[in-house]
Scaffold this active site. Sequence first.
Site, PDB file in Angstrom:
ATOM      1  N   GLY A  14       0.995  -1.302   0.243  1.00 50.44           N
ATOM      2  CA  GLY A  14      -0.104   0.183   0.362  1.00 50.44           C
ATOM      3  C   GLY A  14       1.267   1.118  -0.046  1.00 50.44           C
ATOM      4  N   HIS A  63       7.337  -9.128   2.827  1.00 52.70           N
ATOM      5  CA  HIS A  63       7.388  -7.267   2.431  1.00 52.70           C
ATOM      6  C   HIS A  63       7.970  -7.190   1.234  1.00 52.70           C
ATOM      7  CE1 HIS A  63       5.370  -6.397   6.189  1.00 52.70           C
ATOM      8  NE2 HIS A  63       6.174  -6.350   6.743  1.00 52.70           N
ATOM      9  N   MET A  93      17.633   8.715 -10.386  1.00 51.25           N
ATOM     10  CA  MET A  93      18.029   8.305 -11.103  1.00 51.25           C
ATOM     11  C   MET A  93      19.907   8.934 -11.094  1.00 51.25           C
ATOM     12  SD  MET A  93      19.024   5.918 -14.125  1.00 51.25           S
ATOM     13  CE  MET A  93      17.484   6.037 -14.443  1.00 51.25           C
ATOM     14  N   ARG A 151      26.210  -0.087  10.740  1.00 55.44           N
ATOM     15  CA  ARG A 151      25.738  -0.553   9.236  1.00 55.44           C
ATOM     16  C   ARG A 151      25.161  -2.346   8.887  1.00 55.44           C
ATOM     17  NH1 ARG A 151      28.979  -0.794   4.969  1.00 55.44           N
ATOM     18  NH2 ARG A 151      27.212  -0.223   3.696  1.00 55.44           N
TER      19      ARG A 151
END
Length: 444
Positions: free
Chosen positions: A130, A189, A324, A412
């Site tokens: 959604g 997901h 991009m 990370r």
Amino acid sequence: MTDQDLRDRLRPFLIEKQDEALVDKFLARCFYQSGSGYGDVEGWKALDGKLREVEGGKKSNRLFYFAIPPNVFAETGEAIKMNCMASNGFSRMIVEKPFGRDLESCKHILHQLGQHFDETNLFRIDHYLGKEMTQNLMVMRFGNIWMEQMWNRNHVQCVMLTFKEPFGTDGRGGYFDQYGIIRDIIQNHLLQVMCLLCMECPNKLDGDGAGEKIRDEKVRVIEAMEEVTIDNVFLGQYAGYSDDPTITNKETNCPTFAMVRCFINNPRWAGVPIIFKAGKALNERKAEMRIQFKDAPAAEHLFGTTVPRNEMVIKLQPEETIYMKSNIKTPGFSSAPIQSELEVKYDTRYFGDKGSTNPDAYSRLILDVLRGRSAAFVRSDELIRSWEIFTPVLHQIESENIQPHIYRTGSRGPAEADKWFKEKSGYVRNDEYAYIDGVVSKKA
């Protein structure tokens, strides 16, 4: 709890975003019905009586939201079917995950629900379907001629789908430890988003019948994927994870970080690595799709220097953004290529006015259910195939007690993760490029 008690609990979460008159109007439509259990027949009969009073004999529809444990789906579904279905309209069910923890448990849940409701009335919700940028994929991919030309194995080096959040289990460890990050994020997901990113174009994208055609194409994508093997999985766990008091197994090997490599064995994507990455207690909150393209032909010879690869990045959260990464001439007297971006930020481009907002994922999906639109919901055959892909390796991780790499909270991820990722994906990072909230700067 009384009706007013419920309204008092809801009010603080609503009043921050809307004016008081509108909140009061909404809360006046909120009612509470208690029951002794999920399958309490008398409780459902009482609810049915209250609904009939409100409906007043007019054509009325009913929507039930199952945010309940899977082990009570059967008794709840039976109680609704026998005592609380709409007599003059549709009765639809929204069902929240988890849809099992492996193939066998998934089939059991599907059977429990299937005893009472058919597929047309069941809407298995995955809120990632959604999100604005996920729903935008249909138009982006199939409404732009240039995209189709480069969306294939001839131009794409690798596809990455990433989920990161900066907090750990925060008291939910007892639940999370039964599932882990692969079940919690990747198998549902990220896999669902990947299907829309990589599927072939259905012959209809909107209107009657489009939902099933879209879901047919999603199934074809995962049918072209093989079972995940352990050599294509990297696992991590943040230091201190098992200190959560709700986790009973202090020697748990449950992953809070994982990377998984898959391949789609069809003519469009054969040989292109698909990398799923998800983790908790990391350095930022982020969910994105990232497509790195192959090197521009002969570019290094032509320019006498390394020319960075193009990338398309579609950020689902926290801010919806598409950019991009493209090469341009370095401004000024230099002619060397430098990487910049073509960018659309939804907040500033479309929702800059105070009065305009982008609806959240659940608002969109609930509206889709009311409209009977199925495209953004997970069909039973999708669920079964997705568990077929992941169940063997999940069982192997547990049965062989495969240990995850430990990483520091706020980092990370595990130190070994970057090397694994580079080897498995062929991704080439441009260390000279930094994207910081729309501001690009050359790294020092």
